[in-house]
Design a protein around this motif. Structure first.
Motif, short mmCIF file in Angstrom:
data_model
loop_
_atom_site.label_atom_id
_atom_site.label_comp_id
_atom_site.label_asym_id
_atom_site.label_seq_id
_atom_site.Cartn_x
_atom_site.Cartn_y
_atom_site.Cartn_z
N ILE A 256 21.38 -12.01 28.42
CA ILE A 256 20.40 -11.43 27.96
C ILE A 256 20.51 -9.68 28.21
CG2 ILE A 256 17.84 -10.83 28.06
CD1 ILE A 256 17.56 -14.01 28.56
N ASN A 257 20.96 -9.38 29.39
CA ASN A 257 21.17 -7.98 29.58
C ASN A 257 22.17 -7.10 28.79
OD1 ASN A 257 18.92 -7.40 31.53
ND2 ASN A 257 20.20 -8.41 33.30
N CYS A 258 22.86 -7.91 28.18
CA CYS A 258 23.94 -7.33 27.26
C CYS A 258 23.25 -6.70 25.96
CB CYS A 258 24.98 -8.40 26.78
SG CYS A 258 26.07 -8.85 27.96
N GLY A 259 22.02 -7.20 25.72
CA GLY A 259 21.20 -6.61 24.68
C GLY A 259 21.42 -7.11 23.31
N ASP A 260 21.01 -7.04 22.15
CA ASP A 260 21.28 -7.21 20.79
C ASP A 260 20.44 -8.54 20.63
OD1 ASP A 260 21.95 -7.10 18.48
OD2 ASP A 260 24.24 -6.97 18.71
N ASP A 261 20.86 -9.25 20.20
CA ASP A 261 20.14 -10.60 19.78
C ASP A 261 19.80 -11.46 21.01
OD1 ASP A 261 18.66 -12.36 18.03
OD2 ASP A 261 20.43 -12.65 16.71
N THR A 262 18.77 -10.83 21.75
CA THR A 262 18.72 -11.49 22.99
C THR A 262 18.17 -12.82 23.20
OG1 THR A 262 16.65 -10.23 23.06
CG2 THR A 262 18.87 -9.25 24.22
N ASP A 263 17.00 -13.33 22.25
CA ASP A 263 16.80 -14.64 22.39
C ASP A 263 17.64 -15.59 21.88
OD1 ASP A 263 16.70 -13.63 19.54
OD2 ASP A 263 15.08 -15.13 18.92
N CYS A 264 18.69 -15.23 20.98
CA CYS A 264 19.69 -15.93 20.63
C CYS A 264 20.83 -16.14 21.68
CB CYS A 264 20.40 -15.55 19.39
SG CYS A 264 19.46 -15.33 17.83
N THR A 265 21.08 -15.26 22.20
CA THR A 265 22.25 -15.41 23.30
C THR A 265 21.43 -16.10 24.44
OG1 THR A 265 21.66 -13.35 24.16
CG2 THR A 265 23.50 -13.28 22.64
N GLY A 266 20.31 -15.98 24.79
CA GLY A 266 19.69 -16.72 26.00
C GLY A 266 19.63 -18.14 25.74
N ALA A 267 18.89 -18.34 24.51
CA ALA A 267 18.80 -19.70 24.27
C ALA A 267 20.10 -20.49 23.95
CB ALA A 267 17.75 -19.70 22.72
N THR A 268 21.01 -20.16 23.38
CA THR A 268 22.28 -20.80 23.27
C THR A 268 22.98 -20.86 24.57
OG1 THR A 268 22.54 -20.04 20.91
CG2 THR A 268 24.59 -20.85 22.17
N LEU A 269 23.18 -20.07 25.33
CA LEU A 269 23.53 -19.97 26.89
C LEU A 269 22.94 -21.16 27.58
CD1 LEU A 269 25.47 -19.19 29.18
CD2 LEU A 269 23.50 -17.49 29.78
N GLY A 270 21.31 -21.09 27.54
CA GLY A 270 20.70 -22.25 28.13
C GLY A 270 21.06 -23.66 27.92
N SER A 271 21.28 -23.68 26.48
CA SER A 271 21.45 -25.05 25.90
C SER A 271 22.90 -25.61 26.35
CB SER A 271 21.33 -25.15 24.24
OG SER A 271 22.19 -24.17 23.81
N ILE A 272 23.94 -24.50 26.40
CA ILE A 272 25.25 -25.03 26.75
C ILE A 272 25.03 -25.59 28.29
CG2 ILE A 272 27.64 -24.13 27.33
CD1 ILE A 272 27.10 -22.18 24.69
N LEU A 273 24.64 -24.69 29.06
CA LEU A 273 24.52 -24.75 30.67
C LEU A 273 23.45 -26.28 30.76
CD1 LEU A 273 24.01 -21.39 32.00
CD2 LEU A 273 26.34 -22.87 32.23
N GLY A 274 22.42 -26.47 30.06
CA GLY A 274 21.71 -27.74 30.16
C GLY A 274 22.60 -28.93 29.78
#
Length: 474
Positions: A256-274
């Motif tokens: 998320i701290n990388c910026g840009d499309d932060t809801d998308c990057t955070g959400a996809t990362l969360g699902s992968i780790l999940g």
């Protein structure tokens, strides 16, 4: 054959949706921020789930799978569900919808006049395909293509969904993040921009280059594409995966701290780790903070029920696994006993042949199926015509049954239009045999905004008539 434990699969699916909600809610307040940030966690009150189109579209795709089944589901069906249930008109969503309403079928709908075809709208909605095809990335990307091409054609946005869908599906049987990234890369063109961004992160991580330098290099490398584009944002997710080293919180904050499309990057990362680590991999305090609720923003809910909780979504997703696996001939069995995953099976997940067959097709095209054969309509350029001008159209026919066929073709033309074409095509006696047919269509003095040509295809001895729409814009 591999065996997957039922309880473990359900837990991974549930963790996928909870992780999606965590990342989407945490990242949403910063969406569009292009500078490097330093957030520490949630900025929303406890129990608040922010709506996210990343998840909304997947609820519509699940409904489409439930109502149409895995044998029939394709881009044409998903496109109709899009028009009926998906409300946003922004960026690639709006362009794809506008093109479909004009009669352009996917992937042409995602290719024509679409400056957003390399953007983020597709790879952020890939989890549903992975969760219905656990441990089967080639099946997941088959449906991911039908999904992504609607509003991304055959652009980088579609390659990005191949990458995430394959990685997420493989995460049901592999929890090594580096291996998962390699499996994802095996399913996309080596020279595409998404692959280039992912490789930047992997190479820098191996060289010990810090995550901030890597993030800035991604931004610079994608400067020609602009903001909200798939290559850099997929790279931000990979930064989270590698530099976070499996720690959910650390990984999420990096991405998320990388910026840009932060809801998308955070959400996809969360699902992968999940998926990779299950519920045990999600910190209890964050899991409790977000809760079980699903809040939507992009769905017309006046005529259909979509899932309201992660628990409900998990059950409905799980119920489609067996039909999807059976329809695609997967060597996977769900069992209440121990899991059995052979190394040879994991090694086979790196095979990119089926993926290449899927992504190696023109964007200015679309497919139509009529039981004993199928057809792919291809334009050499944009499907446009002016008065008294001509346009070339190519149709590739594919045999679906082991029987030679003479196809007889008749074009039904708008008033004033003429066409030069062969009236017969021969298909050899083997499955997947193909033949090419070409026509030159010439407009008359009057050209409408939307001009529909119909190719009527008949086969002696078969009652089914194939009707292939060819929409040409004035």
């Amino acid at each position: 054959m591999i065996k997957l434990n039922t309880a473990a699969v359900k837990d991974k699916i549930y963790a996928c949706w909870v992780g999606k909600n965590i990342g989407g809610t945490m990242g949403a307040p910063y969406e569009g921020r292009r500078e490097l940030m330093d957030i520490k966690g949630f900025s929303t009150p406890k129990g608040t789930v922010l709506p996210n189109d990343d998840l909304d579209l997947q609820l519509a795709w699940l409904l489409a799978m439930e109502e149409n089944g895995p044998y029939n589901l394709n881009a044409l069906i998903l496109g109709e569900y899009w028009i009926n249930y998906i409300t946003p008109h922004w960026n690639e969503y709006g362009i794809g919808k506008c093109n479909m309403k004009a009669g352009l079928l996917p992937p042409l709908s995602g290719e024509y006049k679409n400056k957003w075809k390399h953007s983020n709208g597709a790879w952020i909605r890939s989890e549903i395909w992975a969760c219905m095809a656990p441990g089967c990335p080639d099946i997941a990307i088959r449906y991911a293509l039908e999904d992504a091409c609607i509003d991304h054609g055959m652009g980088e946005g579609t390659y990005a969904e191949f990458f995430t869908a394959a990685l997420e599906s493989a995460a049901f049987v592999v929890d090594d993040l580096r291996t998962l990234i390699s499996i994802g890369l095996s399913k996309i063109p080596e020279d595409c921009r998404v692959a280039r961004s992912v490789k930047i992160v992997v190479d820098n991580y191996d060289k010990g280059i810090d995550w901030i330098t890597t993030r800035n290099q991604l931004v610079e490398d994608s400067a020609d594409l602009g903001w909200f584009q798939a290559p850099a944002n997929v790279g931000f997710v990979v930064i989270g995966l590698l530099y976070g080293e499996g720690d959910f919180k650390k990984s999420m904050l990096y991405a998320i701290n990388c910026g840009d499309d932060t809801d998308c990057t955070g959400a996809t990362l969360g699902s992968i780790l999940g998926i990779a680590f299950g519920s045990a991999g999600i910190p209890e305090d964050w899991k409790e903070y977000i809760g079980d609720q699903i809040v939507t923003i992009s769905l017309d809910k006046t005529s259909r029920h979509f899932a309201d909780t992660c628990t409900e979504l998990t059950e409905r997703t799980y119920s489609m696994i067996v039909p999807v696996l059976m329809a695609n001939g997967a060597d996977v069995e769900l069992t209440n006993g121990p899991q059995e995953i052979a190394k040879e099976y994991v090694d086979s997940l790196f095979d990119g042949k089926k993926a290449k067959f899927l992504y190696d097709r023109p964007g200015y095209s679309y497919s139509v199926d009529f039981i004993h054969a199928s057809a792919r309509v291809e334009f050499d350029g944009e499907p446009e015509i002016r008065a008294n001008e001509s346009i070339g159209v190519r149709i590739r026919f594919f045999n679906k049954k082991y029987e030679a066929k003479h196809l007889h073709i008749r074009l039904l033309l708008p008033d004033g239009f003429t066409a030069a074409y062969a009236k017969d095509v021969y298909l050899f006696h083997q499955d997947d045999a193909s033949a090419e047919w070409n026509a030159v269509i010439t407009a008359g003095e009057q050209v409408e905004a939307i001009n529909r040509v119909i190719a009527e295809v008949t086969v002696m001895g078969h009652p089914t008539v194939g009707l292939i729409p060819i929409t040409i814009l004035g």
